[in-house]
Design a protein around this motif. Structure first.
Motif, mmCIF file in Angstrom:
data_model
loop_
_atom_site.group_PDB
_atom_site.id
_atom_site.type_symbol
_atom_site.label_atom_id
_atom_site.label_comp_id
_atom_site.label_asym_id
_atom_site.label_seq_id
_atom_site.Cartn_x
_atom_site.Cartn_y
_atom_site.Cartn_z
ATOM 1 N N MET A 137 0.849 -1.194 0.000
ATOM 2 C CA MET A 137 0.000 0.000 0.000
ATOM 3 C C MET A 137 0.883 1.243 0.000
ATOM 4 O O MET A 137 1.812 1.357 0.805
ATOM 5 N N ALA A 138 0.611 2.167 -0.908
ATOM 6 C CA ALA A 138 1.430 3.383 -1.021
ATOM 7 C C ALA A 138 1.258 4.265 0.202
ATOM 8 O O ALA A 138 0.184 4.344 0.794
ATOM 9 N N ASP A 139 2.345 4.933 0.585
ATOM 10 C CA ASP A 139 2.304 5.873 1.696
ATOM 11 C C ASP A 139 1.636 7.157 1.231
ATOM 12 O O ASP A 139 1.794 7.590 0.091
ATOM 13 N N PHE A 140 0.904 7.801 2.153
ATOM 14 C CA PHE A 140 0.230 9.058 1.817
ATOM 15 C C PHE A 140 1.213 10.106 1.296
ATOM 16 O O PHE A 140 0.892 10.895 0.407
ATOM 17 N N LYS A 141 2.421 10.113 1.850
ATOM 18 C CA LYS A 141 3.387 11.142 1.445
ATOM 19 C C LYS A 141 3.706 11.051 -0.044
ATOM 20 O O LYS A 141 4.045 12.063 -0.674
ATOM 21 N N ASP A 142 3.596 9.845 -0.606
ATOM 22 C CA ASP A 142 3.938 9.667 -2.014
ATOM 23 C C ASP A 142 2.914 10.303 -2.958
ATOM 24 O O ASP A 142 3.167 10.401 -4.160
ATOM 25 N N GLU A 143 1.765 10.702 -2.414
ATOM 26 C CA GLU A 143 0.817 11.467 -3.225
ATOM 27 C C GLU A 143 1.410 12.822 -3.614
ATOM 28 O O GLU A 143 1.063 13.390 -4.648
ATOM 29 N N LEU A 144 2.290 13.346 -2.748
ATOM 30 C CA LEU A 144 2.965 14.619 -3.024
ATOM 31 C C LEU A 144 4.237 14.304 -3.818
ATOM 32 O O LEU A 144 5.349 14.323 -3.310
ATOM 33 N N SER A 145 4.050 14.013 -5.070
ATOM 34 C CA SER A 145 5.065 13.418 -5.932
ATOM 35 C C SER A 145 5.635 14.428 -6.915
ATOM 36 O O SER A 145 5.092 15.529 -7.094
ATOM 37 N N PRO A 146 6.723 14.061 -7.599
ATOM 38 C CA PRO A 146 7.214 14.924 -8.684
ATOM 39 C C PRO A 146 6.158 15.174 -9.759
ATOM 40 O O PRO A 146 6.100 16.266 -10.334
ATOM 41 N N GLU A 147 5.319 14.179 -10.020
ATOM 42 C CA GLU A 147 4.253 14.348 -11.020
ATOM 43 C C GLU A 147 3.258 15.410 -10.567
ATOM 44 O O GLU A 147 2.793 16.237 -11.373
ATOM 45 N N LEU A 148 2.927 15.409 -9.288
ATOM 46 C CA LEU A 148 2.018 16.423 -8.759
ATOM 47 C C LEU A 148 2.646 17.809 -8.878
ATOM 48 O O LEU A 148 1.966 18.774 -9.255
ATOM 49 N N LEU B 183 11.744 13.090 2.183
ATOM 50 C CA LEU B 183 10.932 13.902 3.080
ATOM 51 C C LEU B 183 9.633 13.204 3.450
ATOM 52 O O LEU B 183 9.037 12.503 2.635
ATOM 53 N N GLU B 184 9.182 13.437 4.680
ATOM 54 C CA GLU B 184 7.876 12.946 5.102
ATOM 55 C C GLU B 184 6.792 13.885 4.586
ATOM 56 O O GLU B 184 7.073 14.926 3.991
ATOM 57 N N MET B 185 5.528 13.539 4.816
ATOM 58 C CA MET B 185 4.425 14.258 4.191
ATOM 59 C C MET B 185 4.404 15.740 4.563
ATOM 60 O O MET B 185 4.308 16.614 3.690
#
Length: 368
Positions: free
Chosen positions: A1-12, A43-45
Motif C-alpha cells: 500500500m502506497a504511503d500518503f506522502k507519495d501522493e505529493l510526488s514529482p508528477e504532482l 521527506l515525510e508528508m
C-alpha cells in the motif's frame, strides 16, 4: 500500500507548475519545480507540503492580490484537486497571513478540493478576531465543505494538525460555532461536529455534558452528534454521559462464563473472549472490553474496544464472542507479560480475565 506522502510526488509538482504557468505567464515553472522537488523522496508528508509551499512563496507574484487572482484562475479551470491543494493551502497560510481579507476567502475556495482545516489554524492563531468573524459567517455558507471547515478547522486537538491551545484552555468560542452546525443537513458536517465535541471532552467533560444534554433534548439531527461526541466519556464509564444516551449505569446485569480460549499466546497470536450476560430487567446496554497492555515498565492504562450495543431482555442469557489479536501496530508495541482483560457494561467492570503473552522465541507453555 502506497504511503500518503507519495501522493505529493514529482508528477504532482509538475502538474501544479503547469497549471500555474498557464494562469500566470510570468510564473517561473522551472525554478518552482526544481525547488519544490529537491530531495523530495527523503521527506515525510508534512515536510513535502512545506517544501512545495516554500517554492510557491519564491515563485508566485509578490503582489498578493495578483497571487489570489492566479490561484482562482487555476481553480476555475479545475486545477488544484485533491492532494495538490494542500501545499497551496500552506502557501496561503504563510504568504497571506497578514492579509486575512484575501487569505481566508481563498481558503474557503480551496477547501472543497480536499480540506483547508490545517491551514486555517495559522489564521486562528495569528489573526484571531478577523478569522472568528469569518467563521461565524461561514456557518451559513451554502457549501458543506466550507461549513465543515468551521468545525474541523477549530478542533482543539485535530489529528496531524497544530493544537489550538486557546480552545484547549477555553472551548466556548468554538462551541458557539458548533451550536449553529449541530443540526446541519450534511452528515459530513455533523460528523466533524461530533469529532470536535469528542476533542473538547478530553479537557472539559462538564462543558460537553452540558451541551450534549441540551442538544439531545432540543436538536433535530443532533442524535448522531451526541452519540459520537460522547464516545470518549462513554469509554471512561462516565455515568452522566451514559445516562444521556439512555444507558443505566446501575442496571442489574450479571456476567457468567467469562473465559479466553487461549490464556497463553505468543506475541502476534489471538485469543477469543467469550462470556454471557443476563439482565434482571430489560436493559439497553453498551458492552466493551478493556485490555491493559504491558508497557516497558509495567501495565498501561486500559485500552477500550467497542464490542456491542444491545437491548438485553429480562432474565435471558445473551452470549458474546470476540477475537482479539495481540499484534504490534504502528501506535502500539506488544510487550511480554500478563495482560488483564476486563468486560465493561454500561461503564461498570463486570468481569476480568488474564492472558499471558510471551515472546515468539520462547517455548510455548501449551506444549508441556
Amino acid at each position: 500500500m502506497a504511503d500518503f506522502k507519495d501522493e505529493l510526488s514529482p508528477e504532482l509538482i509538475r502538474a501544479l507548475g503547469q497549471d500555474l504557468s498557464v494562469a500566470w505567464a510570468a510564473f517561473d515553472r522551472a525554478g518552482f519545480e526544481r525547488t519544490a522537488g529537491e530531495n523530495l523522496v527523503g521527506l515525510e508528508m508534512k515536510a513535502r507540503i512545506q517544501q512545495i509551499a516554500h517554492a510557491l512563496c519564491a515563485s508566485m507574484p509578490a503582489d498578493l492580490d495578483v497571487a489570489d487572482e492566479v490561484i482562482r484562475r487555476v481553480l476555475a479551470g479545475g486545477g488544484m484537486q485533491g492532494w495538490a491543494s494542500l501545499p497551496v493551502n500552506e502557501y496561503v497560510a504563510v504568504a497571506m497571513l497578514g492579509r486575512p481579507d484575501i487569505g481566508l476567502p481563498l481558503l474557503a475556495a480551496l477547501t472543497p478540493r480536499y480540506t483547508a482545516e490545517f491551514a486555517i489554524r495559522h489564521f486562528i492563531e495569528a489573526q484571531y478576531e478577523p478569522t472568528m468573524e469569518r467563521l461565524r459567517a461561514w456557518v451559513a455558507d451554502p457549501d458543506e465543505h466550507v461549513r465543515r471547515l468551521v468545525s474541523e478547522g477549530t478542533r482543539p486537538r485535530l489529528p496531524w494538525g497544530q493544537r489550538l491551545t486557546r480552545f484547549i484552555a477555553d472551548p466556548r468560542p468554538a462551541l458557539e460555532l458548533l451550536e449553529e452546525l449541530v443540526n446541519d443537513e450534511s452528515l459530513y458536517v455533523r460528523r466533524s461536529v461530533a469529532n470536535h465535541l469528542n476533542d473538547i471532552a478530553k479537557d472539559h467533560p462538564d462543558v460537553v455534558l452540558e451541551a450534549a444534554r441540551r442538544w439531545a433534548a432540543k436538536s433535530t439531527r443532533g442524535d448522531y452528534v451526541v452519540r459520537h461526541g460522547l464516545r470518549t466519556l462513554i469509554k471512561r464509564g462516565d455515568p452522566e454521559a451514559l445516562s444521556i444516551l439512555g444507558f443505566d449505569p446501575e442496571a442489574p446485569i450479571e456476567i457468567t462464563g467469562l473465559e479466553c480460549s487461549h490464556p497463553s499466546i505468543p506475541i502476534g497470536g489471538e485469543t477469543t473472549i467469550a462470556f454471557t450476560l443476563r439482565a434482571a430487567a430489560e436493559t439497553k446496554a453498551t458492552i466493551d472490553y478493556v485490555v491493559h497492555y504491558q508497557g516497558a515498565h509495567g501495565p498501561k492504562a486500559g485500552k477500550v474496544f467497542k464490542l456491542s450495543v444491545r437491548d438485553l431482555p429480562a432474565g435471558e442469557a445473551v452470549s458474546f464472542v470476540r477475537r482479539h489479536r495481540f499484534a504490534p501496530v504502528a501506535t502500539r508495541r506488544i510487550h511480554p507479560g500478563p495482560h488483564l482483560i476486563e468486560v465493561q457494561v454500561n461503564g461498570r467492570v463486570l468481569g476480568k480475565a488474564v492472558v499471558d503473552v510471551y515472546a515468539p522465541a520462547a517455548t510455548d507453555p501449551q506444549e508441556h
